[in-house]
Design a protein around this motif. Structure first.
Motif, PDB file in Angstrom:
ATOM      1  N   CYS A   1       0.823  -1.225   0.000  1.00 25.67           N
ATOM      2  CA  CYS A   1       0.000   0.000   0.000  1.00 25.67           C
ATOM      3  C   CYS A   1       0.850   1.267   0.000  1.00 25.67           C
ATOM      4  CB  CYS A   1      -0.941  -0.007   1.192  1.00 25.67           C
ATOM      5  SG  CYS A   1      -0.105   0.113   2.798  1.00 25.67           S
ATOM      6  N   LEU A   2       2.187   1.119   0.215  1.00 23.57           N
ATOM      7  CA  LEU A   2       3.153   2.228   0.211  1.00 23.57           C
ATOM      8  C   LEU A   2       2.890   3.242   1.321  1.00 23.57           C
ATOM      9  CD1 LEU A   2       3.473   2.876  -3.635  1.00 23.57           C
ATOM     10  CD2 LEU A   2       4.824   1.365  -2.178  1.00 23.57           C
ATOM     11  N   ASP A   3       2.061   2.907   2.276  1.00 21.57           N
ATOM     12  CA  ASP A   3       1.788   3.773   3.425  1.00 21.57           C
ATOM     13  C   ASP A   3       2.515   3.198   4.634  1.00 21.57           C
ATOM     14  OD1 ASP A   3       0.797   5.769   4.956  1.00 21.57           O
ATOM     15  OD2 ASP A   3      -1.332   5.297   4.657  1.00 21.57           O
ATOM     16  N   TYR A   4       2.461   3.964   5.749  1.00 21.21           N
ATOM     17  CA  TYR A   4       3.064   3.432   6.962  1.00 21.21           C
ATOM     18  C   TYR A   4       2.419   2.093   7.333  1.00 21.21           C
ATOM     19  CZ  TYR A   4       5.761   7.647   7.932  1.00 21.21           C
ATOM     20  OH  TYR A   4       6.672   8.661   7.873  1.00 21.21           O
ATOM     21  N   LEU A   5       3.240   1.193   7.910  1.00 17.05           N
ATOM     22  CA  LEU A   5       2.765  -0.140   8.284  1.00 17.05           C
ATOM     23  C   LEU A   5       1.692  -0.049   9.367  1.00 17.05           C
ATOM     24  CD1 LEU A   5       6.236  -1.917   8.390  1.00 17.05           C
ATOM     25  CD2 LEU A   5       4.344  -2.549   6.870  1.00 17.05           C
TER      26      LEU A   5
ATOM     27  N   LEU B   1       8.604  -3.302  15.157  1.00 21.23           N
ATOM     28  CA  LEU B   1       8.437  -2.520  13.945  1.00 21.23           C
ATOM     29  C   LEU B   1       7.257  -1.560  14.074  1.00 21.23           C
ATOM     30  CD1 LEU B   1       9.584  -2.055  11.150  1.00 21.23           C
ATOM     31  CD2 LEU B   1       8.087  -3.852  10.277  1.00 21.23           C
ATOM     32  N   CYS B   2       6.267  -1.958  14.824  1.00 24.28           N
ATOM     33  CA  CYS B   2       5.116  -1.075  15.078  1.00 24.28           C
ATOM     34  C   CYS B   2       5.585   0.187  15.824  1.00 24.28           C
ATOM     35  CB  CYS B   2       4.053  -1.823  15.868  1.00 24.28           C
ATOM     36  SG  CYS B   2       2.534  -0.874  16.138  1.00 24.28           S
ATOM     37  N   ASN B   3       6.470   0.001  16.827  1.00 24.51           N
ATOM     38  CA  ASN B   3       7.000   1.132  17.587  1.00 24.51           C
ATOM     39  C   ASN B   3       7.863   2.030  16.694  1.00 24.51           C
ATOM     40  OD1 ASN B   3       5.770   0.138  19.877  1.00 24.51           O
ATOM     41  ND2 ASN B   3       7.591  -1.017  20.533  1.00 24.51           N
ATOM     42  N   LEU B   4       8.687   1.431  15.842  1.00 23.23           N
ATOM     43  CA  LEU B   4       9.523   2.211  14.930  1.00 23.23           C
ATOM     44  C   LEU B   4       8.675   3.034  13.961  1.00 23.23           C
ATOM     45  CD1 LEU B   4      12.390  -0.298  14.033  1.00 23.23           C
ATOM     46  CD2 LEU B   4      12.569   1.788  15.387  1.00 23.23           C
ATOM     47  N   THR B   5       7.538   2.486  13.549  1.00 24.34           N
ATOM     48  CA  THR B   5       6.646   3.205  12.634  1.00 24.34           C
ATOM     49  C   THR B   5       6.107   4.470  13.297  1.00 24.34           C
ATOM     50  OG1 THR B   5       6.035   1.116  11.592  1.00 24.34           O
ATOM     51  CG2 THR B   5       4.584   2.990  11.192  1.00 24.34           C
ATOM     52  N   GLU B   6       5.747   4.370  14.550  1.00 23.88           N
ATOM     53  CA  GLU B   6       5.254   5.546  15.285  1.00 23.88           C
ATOM     54  C   GLU B   6       6.345   6.608  15.395  1.00 23.88           C
ATOM     55  OE1 GLU B   6       2.183   6.129  16.203  1.00 23.88           O
ATOM     56  OE2 GLU B   6       1.612   4.200  15.298  1.00 23.88           O
ATOM     57  N   ILE B   7       7.594   6.160  15.658  1.00 18.96           N
ATOM     58  CA  ILE B   7       8.714   7.110  15.741  1.00 18.96           C
ATOM     59  C   ILE B   7       8.918   7.797  14.397  1.00 18.96           C
ATOM     60  CG2 ILE B   7      11.217   7.275  16.060  1.00 18.96           C
ATOM     61  CD1 ILE B   7      10.952   4.953  18.084  1.00 18.96           C
ATOM     62  N   ALA B   8       8.814   7.036  13.291  1.00 21.70           N
ATOM     63  CA  ALA B   8       8.997   7.602  11.945  1.00 21.70           C
ATOM     64  C   ALA B   8       7.933   8.658  11.657  1.00 21.70           C
ATOM     65  CB  ALA B   8       8.954   6.486  10.906  1.00 21.70           C
ATOM     66  N   LYS B   9       6.726   8.420  12.108  1.00 21.73           N
ATOM     67  CA  LYS B   9       5.645   9.408  11.895  1.00 21.73           C
ATOM     68  C   LYS B   9       5.971  10.718  12.598  1.00 21.73           C
ATOM     69  CE  LYS B   9       1.847   6.079  11.351  1.00 21.73           C
ATOM     70  NZ  LYS B   9       0.605   5.567  11.964  1.00 21.73           N
ATOM     71  N   LEU B  10       6.447  10.620  13.854  1.00 23.18           N
ATOM     72  CA  LEU B  10       6.781  11.828  14.617  1.00 23.18           C
ATOM     73  C   LEU B  10       7.928  12.588  13.948  1.00 23.18           C
ATOM     74  CD1 LEU B  10       6.590  10.432  18.276  1.00 23.18           C
ATOM     75  CD2 LEU B  10       4.976  11.994  17.157  1.00 23.18           C
ATOM     76  N   LEU B  11       8.943  11.847  13.498  1.00 24.29           N
ATOM     77  CA  LEU B  11      10.082  12.502  12.839  1.00 24.29           C
ATOM     78  C   LEU B  11       9.654  13.189  11.550  1.00 24.29           C
ATOM     79  CD1 LEU B  11      12.883   9.830  13.333  1.00 24.29           C
ATOM     80  CD2 LEU B  11      12.700  12.051  14.456  1.00 24.29           C
ATOM     81  N   GLN B  12       8.668  12.611  10.848  1.00 22.45           N
ATOM     82  CA  GLN B  12       8.193  13.233   9.608  1.00 22.45           C
ATOM     83  C   GLN B  12       7.506  14.566   9.899  1.00 22.45           C
ATOM     84  OE1 GLN B  12       5.263  11.021   7.461  1.00 22.45           O
ATOM     85  NE2 GLN B  12       5.631  12.111   5.545  1.00 22.45           N
ATOM     86  N   ILE B  13       6.760  14.588  11.010  1.00 24.72           N
ATOM     87  CA  ILE B  13       6.084  15.840  11.389  1.00 24.72           C
ATOM     88  C   ILE B  13       7.121  16.925  11.681  1.00 24.72           C
ATOM     89  CG2 ILE B  13       4.625  16.924  13.138  1.00 24.72           C
ATOM     90  CD1 ILE B  13       3.175  14.217  13.396  1.00 24.72           C
ATOM     91  N   ARG B  14       8.166  16.558  12.432  1.00 19.69           N
ATOM     92  CA  ARG B  14       9.206  17.545  12.751  1.00 19.69           C
ATOM     93  C   ARG B  14       9.953  17.950  11.486  1.00 19.69           C
ATOM     94  NH1 ARG B  14      11.912  14.937  18.257  1.00 19.69           N
ATOM     95  NH2 ARG B  14      10.008  15.031  19.538  1.00 19.69           N
ATOM     96  N   ARG B  15      10.157  17.028  10.595  1.00 22.80           N
ATOM     97  CA  ARG B  15      10.854  17.339   9.351  1.00 22.80           C
ATOM     98  C   ARG B  15      10.031  18.316   8.503  1.00 22.80           C
ATOM     99  NH1 ARG B  15      14.996  18.586   6.317  1.00 22.80           N
ATOM    100  NH2 ARG B  15      14.707  17.992   4.130  1.00 22.80           N
ATOM    101  N   SER B  16       8.725  18.144   8.508  1.00 25.21           N
ATOM    102  CA  SER B  16       7.857  19.047   7.744  1.00 25.21           C
ATOM    103  C   SER B  16       7.969  20.485   8.266  1.00 25.21           C
ATOM    104  CB  SER B  16       6.409  18.561   7.817  1.00 25.21           C
ATOM    105  OG  SER B  16       6.300  17.278   7.252  1.00 25.21           O
ATOM    106  N   LYS B  17       8.012  20.606   9.599  1.00 28.60           N
ATOM    107  CA  LYS B  17       8.160  21.939  10.179  1.00 28.60           C
ATOM    108  C   LYS B  17       9.496  22.553   9.755  1.00 28.60           C
ATOM    109  CE  LYS B  17       5.297  21.147  14.290  1.00 28.60           C
ATOM    110  NZ  LYS B  17       5.300  21.056  15.767  1.00 28.60           N
ATOM    111  N   ARG B  18      10.536  21.733   9.829  1.00 22.29           N
ATOM    112  CA  ARG B  18      11.858  22.240   9.466  1.00 22.29           C
ATOM    113  C   ARG B  18      11.908  22.617   7.980  1.00 22.29           C
ATOM    114  NH1 ARG B  18      16.874  18.591  11.048  1.00 22.29           N
ATOM    115  NH2 ARG B  18      16.012  19.101  13.103  1.00 22.29           N
TER     116      ARG B  18
END
Length: 468
Positions: A19-23, A71-88
């Motif tokens: 699906c190419l989306d987060y797991l 991997l479920c926990n890593l996916t949540e971390i990746a989502k948070l990092l993406q939000i911070r990256r968007s702000k930056r």
């Protein structure tokens, strides 16, 4: 840039390839690839026999996977990092030059660098093409977009190759199964053949035992009758010996005749027959040698004895009554009616056949080129010479490191020669019944040639063609 790359890698690992989306509710299969549970479940829907990985297409015989909470926990971390990256990223759109503290509004096409106005006037970029960021982004975006279709085509091509490769794996499996069935069937036929041969031989020896036992019993009865006759004569003699002289003399003639005519029966002896069997021709292995290693051998005219007549196709040779006019050649046989083959061997495995028919004299084999040409009727035992031959007065003879008398049964009319250069083996077969006549085991240190001794009779030697 390292952070961006690391974040992209993390997002890639936390993304579902389907699906190419987060797991979501990630699961892992045995090849190591990860998917959303719902995506994998949908991908394997209606499959029963084999379950392919949607990424590498490896086939699994069972529907197996395991939940992956890490991997479920890593996916949540990746989502948070993406939000911070968007702000930056929004901040970077209005980024300042660290060197001049001015807005970054220009782009160097040659160095592919974002510049402020002051940077664009520096000596480093003075001769470079500089354009506004918006224009440069539009141009570079087109370049990147133009690479999308080729990459998609490349992906499709590779995916097709993967599918073909999986088909080859299935094809391989089918072929291996078919070959296993062939092998099992062939060994079953051999087992049945051996079982039938065993039963037939046991029946023969049992019949022979009964026949011999019958003869032994008859012989035993004969000995018993003889013992009874001897006992009666003994009793009669003892009785006559105690009677008067006149009575003894009256009966002595008949008693002596009985004694003289008394013959002891011969002791019966026996010997069991020799029992054995040979495998049928299809199991000798010669057919496989012929199919894989048969080569086209012809005769070398420069080595032929002057009285030999070689056919136009150089496949047949016979002894002639008159010497032919030939050019001198140091490799020619001048005293012995022999000739070499034109094909040389310095590696590999090779097989050829020769029709000897009913010739009373012939020798076939291989030799080194330095083989002496000074014998007359038959070769001596030499090094560099491996052959088998027939002579009227001595039957079949093996020539090589040692001379051996050999008597093939039945008499061969076609001889097969198999050479394994690396193993140093030369084997001779009776092509008529596919049996092995003799095998040399030596070592070859230099090039060797086929050897043909024709004899002095008029019958030809014929090299059979590859289809013969």
């Amino acid at each position: 840039m390292e952070f961006v790359t690391a974040l992209a890698d993390l997002q890639g690992e936390c993304s579902c390839p389907i699906c190419l989306d987060y797991l979501k509710d990630p699961v892992t299969i045995n090849c190591g690839h990860n998917f959303c549970f719902d995506c994998l479940d949908l991908s394997w829907k209606d499959l029963n026999d084999a379950f392919p990985c949607p990424v590498c297409r490896f086939l699994f015989p069972e529907r197996k996977f395991r939940r992956n909470p890490q991997l479920c926990n890593l996916t949540e971390i990746a989502k948070l990092l993406q939000i911070r990256r968007s702000k930056r990223k929004r901040q970077e759109e209005n980024a300042l030059c660290e060197k001049h503290n001015q807005f970054l509004t220009l782009f160097c096409v040659k160095d592919l660098q974002i510049l402020c106005t002051q940077c664009s006037f520096s000596a480093e970029h003075q001769r470079h093409y500089i354009c506004p960021i918006k224009k440069a982004a539009t141009y570079q975006r087109k370049i990147l977009e133009s690479s999308i279709e080729p990459l998609k085509t490349n992906v499709e091509r590779v995916e097709k190759v993967i599918i073909l490769q999986n088909r080859k794996s299935l094809e391989l499996r089918k072929k291996v199964e078919y070959r296993k069935e062939e092998i099992n069937s062939e060994f079953e036929q051999i087992r049945l053949f051996l079982q039938n041969e065993q039963e037939a031989l046991l029946k023969q020896i049992q019949d022979e035992e009964l026949d011999i036992l019958s003869k032994l019993n008859k012989n035993l009865i004969t000995f018993s009758d003889h013992v009874s006759t001897v006992k009666r004569l003994l009793k009669e003699i003892e009785g006559k010996c105690v009677r008067s002289d006149l009575a003894v003399l009256r009966h002595v003639k008949s008693i002596r005749q009985k004694y003289q005519n008394l013959k002891c029966p011969e002791l019966s002896s026996f010997g069991l027959k020799e029992y054995g069997f040979s495998l049928p021709p299809q199991y000798s292995g010669l057919d496989r040698i012929i199919q894989q290693f048969q080569v086209d051998v012809s005769l070398d005219l420069d080595t032929a004895y002057p009285q030999l007549i070689v056919s136009e196709d150089r496949k047949s040779v016979k002894y002639g009554r008159t010497k032919q006019s030939v050019c001198y050649n140091s490799r020619r046989f001048y005293l012995c009616p022999a000739v070499l083959g034109s094909k040389i061997f310095n590696s590999g495995r090779h097989y050829w056949e020769v029709d000897v028919g009913n010739k009373p004299q012939w020798t076939l084999g291989v030799c080194h080129d330095y083989l002496p040409r000074n014998w007359r009727n038959r070769p001596s035992v030499l090094s560099g010479f491996w052959a088998i031959g027939r002579y009227i007065e001595s039957g079949y003879v093996v020539f090589g490191p040692k001379k051996t008398q050999l008597l093939p049964v039945p008499k061969p009319s076609k001889i097969g020669i198999f050479l394994n250069f690396e193993l140093g083996e030369v084997s001779f077969y009776n092509v008529n019944d596919r049996s092995l006549l003799y095998s040399f085991s030596d070592s070859f240190t230099r090039t060797i040639w086929p050897y043909f001794y024709v004899g002095t009779d008029s019958e030809p030697l014929k090299i059979l063609s590859e289809t013969g």
